[in-house]
Design a protein around this motif. Sequence first.
Motif, PDB file in Angstrom:
ATOM      1  N   ALA A  49     -13.900   7.577 -11.614  1.00  0.00           N
ATOM      2  CA  ALA A  49     -13.511   6.990 -12.893  1.00  0.00           C
ATOM      3  C   ALA A  49     -14.756   6.442 -13.597  1.00  0.00           C
ATOM      4  CB  ALA A  49     -12.508   5.858 -12.666  1.00  0.00           C
ATOM      5  N   THR A  50     -14.800   6.415 -14.893  1.00  0.00           N
ATOM      6  CA  THR A  50     -13.852   6.885 -15.861  1.00  0.00           C
ATOM      7  C   THR A  50     -14.294   8.192 -16.489  1.00  0.00           C
ATOM      8  OG1 THR A  50     -13.262   4.624 -16.416  1.00  0.00           O
ATOM      9  CG2 THR A  50     -12.731   6.259 -18.057  1.00  0.00           C
ATOM     10  N   PHE A 106      -5.985  16.949  -9.578  1.00  0.00           N
ATOM     11  CA  PHE A 106      -7.258  16.231  -9.477  1.00  0.00           C
ATOM     12  C   PHE A 106      -7.000  14.813  -9.001  1.00  0.00           C
ATOM     13  CE2 PHE A 106      -6.888  13.708 -13.394  1.00  0.00           C
ATOM     14  CZ  PHE A 106      -5.994  14.466 -14.137  1.00  0.00           C
ATOM     15  N   ILE A 155      -8.715  10.803  -8.559  1.00  0.00           N
ATOM     16  CA  ILE A 155      -9.704   9.930  -9.195  1.00  0.00           C
ATOM     17  C   ILE A 155     -10.149   8.828  -8.231  1.00  0.00           C
ATOM     18  CG2 ILE A 155     -10.164   8.406 -11.147  1.00  0.00           C
ATOM     19  CD1 ILE A 155      -7.836   9.797 -12.632  1.00  0.00           C
ATOM     20  N   ARG A 214     -12.174   5.419  -7.493  1.00  0.00           N
ATOM     21  CA  ARG A 214     -12.414   4.270  -8.356  1.00  0.00           C
ATOM     22  C   ARG A 214     -13.421   3.315  -7.743  1.00  0.00           C
ATOM     23  NH1 ARG A 214      -7.157   3.267 -11.642  1.00  0.00           N
ATOM     24  NH2 ARG A 214      -8.512   1.629 -12.384  1.00  0.00           N
ATOM     25  N   ARG A 215     -14.119   2.622  -8.617  1.00  0.00           N
ATOM     26  CA  ARG A 215     -15.069   1.624  -8.126  1.00  0.00           C
ATOM     27  C   ARG A 215     -14.381   0.271  -7.940  1.00  0.00           C
ATOM     28  NH1 ARG A 215     -18.389   4.547 -11.711  1.00  0.00           N
ATOM     29  NH2 ARG A 215     -19.953   5.742 -10.587  1.00  0.00           N
ATOM     30  N   LYS A 256      -7.231  -1.184  -7.486  1.00  0.00           N
ATOM     31  CA  LYS A 256      -6.120  -1.454  -8.385  1.00  0.00           C
ATOM     32  C   LYS A 256      -4.843  -1.547  -7.561  1.00  0.00           C
ATOM     33  CE  LYS A 256      -6.680  -1.482 -12.925  1.00  0.00           C
ATOM     34  NZ  LYS A 256      -6.018  -2.463 -13.777  1.00  0.00           N
ATOM     35  N   ILE A 257      -4.004  -2.473  -7.911  1.00  0.00           N
ATOM     36  CA  ILE A 257      -2.771  -2.687  -7.175  1.00  0.00           C
ATOM     37  C   ILE A 257      -1.853  -1.464  -7.245  1.00  0.00           C
ATOM     38  CG2 ILE A 257      -1.414  -3.702  -9.048  1.00  0.00           C
ATOM     39  CD1 ILE A 257      -0.662  -5.911  -6.981  1.00  0.00           C
ATOM     40  N   THR A 258      -2.009  -0.675  -8.313  1.00  0.00           N
ATOM     41  CA  THR A 258      -1.135   0.476  -8.516  1.00  0.00           C
ATOM     42  C   THR A 258      -1.568   1.723  -7.729  1.00  0.00           C
ATOM     43  OG1 THR A 258      -2.405   0.910 -10.499  1.00  0.00           O
ATOM     44  CG2 THR A 258      -0.290  -0.190 -10.781  1.00  0.00           C
ATOM     45  N   GLU A 259      -2.579   1.572  -6.897  1.00  0.00           N
ATOM     46  CA  GLU A 259      -3.039   2.714  -6.105  1.00  0.00           C
ATOM     47  C   GLU A 259      -2.483   2.701  -4.679  1.00  0.00           C
ATOM     48  OE1 GLU A 259      -4.909   5.350  -7.200  1.00  0.00           O
ATOM     49  OE2 GLU A 259      -4.424   4.374  -9.098  1.00  0.00           O
ATOM     50  N   GLY A 260      -1.865   1.599  -4.275  1.00  0.00           N
ATOM     51  CA  GLY A 260      -1.392   1.494  -2.900  1.00  0.00           C
ATOM     52  C   GLY A 260      -2.567   1.358  -1.939  1.00  0.00           C
ATOM     53  N   SER A 281      -7.091   6.295  -3.232  1.00  0.00           N
ATOM     54  CA  SER A 281      -5.751   6.068  -2.705  1.00  0.00           C
ATOM     55  C   SER A 281      -5.506   6.981  -1.509  1.00  0.00           C
ATOM     56  CB  SER A 281      -4.742   6.369  -3.807  1.00  0.00           C
ATOM     57  OG  SER A 281      -3.451   6.332  -3.283  1.00  0.00           O
ATOM     58  N   ARG A 313      -2.924   8.195  -0.106  1.00  0.00           N
ATOM     59  CA  ARG A 313      -1.975   9.300  -0.152  1.00  0.00           C
ATOM     60  C   ARG A 313      -2.379  10.413  -1.130  1.00  0.00           C
ATOM     61  NH1 ARG A 313       3.466   6.361  -2.040  1.00  0.00           N
ATOM     62  NH2 ARG A 313       2.532   4.327  -1.696  1.00  0.00           N
ATOM     63  N   SER A 314      -3.551  10.253  -1.740  1.00  0.00           N
ATOM     64  CA  SER A 314      -3.877  11.234  -2.783  1.00  0.00           C
ATOM     65  C   SER A 314      -4.540  12.505  -2.251  1.00  0.00           C
ATOM     66  CB  SER A 314      -4.748  10.596  -3.859  1.00  0.00           C
ATOM     67  OG  SER A 314      -5.969  10.214  -3.310  1.00  0.00           O
TER      68      SER A 314
END
Lengths: 277, 277
Positions: free
Chosen positions: A141-142, A159, A161, A163-164, A167-171, A192, A194-195
């Motif tokens: 990102a980004t 794809f 992503i 992240r550096r 984020k809570i929304t990534e699990g 994440s 599971r990604s």
Amino acid sequence: MTDSKIRRSERLIDMTQYLLDHPHTLVSLTHFAQRYKSAKSSISEDLAIIKKTFKQRGTGILETIPGAAGGVRFIPEIPYEESKELVKALCERLSEQDRLLPGGYVYLSDLLGQPELLRQVGRIIASKYLGEKIDAVMTVATKGVPIAQAVSYYLNVPFVIVRRDSKITEGSTVSVNYVSGSSERIEKMELSKRSLKRGSRVLVVDDFMKGGGTVNGMKSLIEEFEAELVGITVFAESKFKGQRAIEDYTSLLYVEDVDTRTKTINVVPGNYFDEEK
Amino acid sequence: MTDSKIRRSERLIDMTQYLLDHPHTLVSLTHFAQRYKSAKSSISEDLAIIKKTFKQRGTGILETIPGAAGGVRFIPEIPYEESKELVKALCERLSEQDRLLPGGYVYLSDLLGQPELLRQVGRIIASKYLGEKIDAVMTVATKGVPIAQAVSYYLNVPFVIVRRDSKITEGSTVSVNYVSGSSERIEKMELSKRSLKRGSRVLVVDDFMKGGGTVNGMKSLIEEFEAELVGITVFAESKFKGQRAIEDYTSLLYVEDVDTRTKTINVVPGNYFDEEK
């Protein structure tokens, strides 16, 4: 025109649309036969015309897979000469002197937000990996995201992503530390959990590379996931004094020289074009 | 087939490809006449067949602009019923219980990395703004980016990325403070100064909306740039107790209920589908 000719025309238009929208996907003749309520023999003839036209116009390859489980698969491609023309035009745009930012950085965000340019870049990068089995495109990102998405459209794989910042929304995530080439600082990046599946074959793309530290971080992350690195392609690389963290990569553009004093940027095609195909 | 029929077939295939690749772009008949070394009358006939097929199959509208400066313009669209089917399928996927994250968040990153899904979402959102003049799509990093890019592909306008953290590669920025709805904290977001022209008509998109604080921040940023807000569409919104920071927006999905105790998520179509078209 007679009724049957009209039907052929309509089939050709809709099949073209369908194939372009489903790259790298095996489509059975039965699918098309049902979609148009036509005989498979007519569909075969249609596909032969599409195949020839796609080849002539440089749209891509229409692979024919024979047999009961067969069908056709559209592989987008870009002719070498066309990609070179596009990249040469990009070199000129990148060399515009008002792109020069303090610290010798080059402003790219406007270009990486243009759909037409992204389509071209996606097609060029995807063309390099036509023959490879790829399960996912990875970026950080980004600014890498638009390039990853563009490539994923043409390869038709998801794809992911990196992240550096967490984020809570990534699990749950897996993180690695890496040395940022430009600042020599230790940084952290995470993905994440599971990604990415174990054993996935991953293509790494990014917008800009200096020392290669970020890309090297993604390489470690791929190892952490017990996945496999297929290749690395960056939109632009800049000249780097010293040892790069990675050796084996492809670049579309090479920022040869940046002079903050005279406000000049010199950009040439990257090593994507080093060897004639 | 005779030579002229073959040529018509090839033209239809290549024109379809060209039009799909250049949405919202005026293409002159002369352009096609030169590309295929054909008479304009033949090109006109071809375009009439394409127009009819695109309409029948729900691909979009082929606008004909008469006169010397005229030509055709392809406007991608999705039939209402098809978009509803796609969103219903999405509701099911979002309701999968392993998407539930601590704090009641819903894991979306896998979906927002799938090219096929992004194409559909882009087409659905773009369909809502067919008739509007839009100069740019705006979103906030990181998870809004894939949606912005998908929409920008269909509207054929650039997208700009607002960031929460300043980056040296963005050059001068304009920043605003905003109240993050979920945490009630004051946060900051910024956009590169050169990325948006004064007077631009901007469409805001994002992946997820709770209180609307982030979207409201983008609204302030648009004001700072003396630009104009055309509309707001989010991929998913969740139920929100209390007053939302914004009222006028569109959502594709509505997360009605999240129960961390029983591990259930209930997702229904958003207000995009509130009124039948």
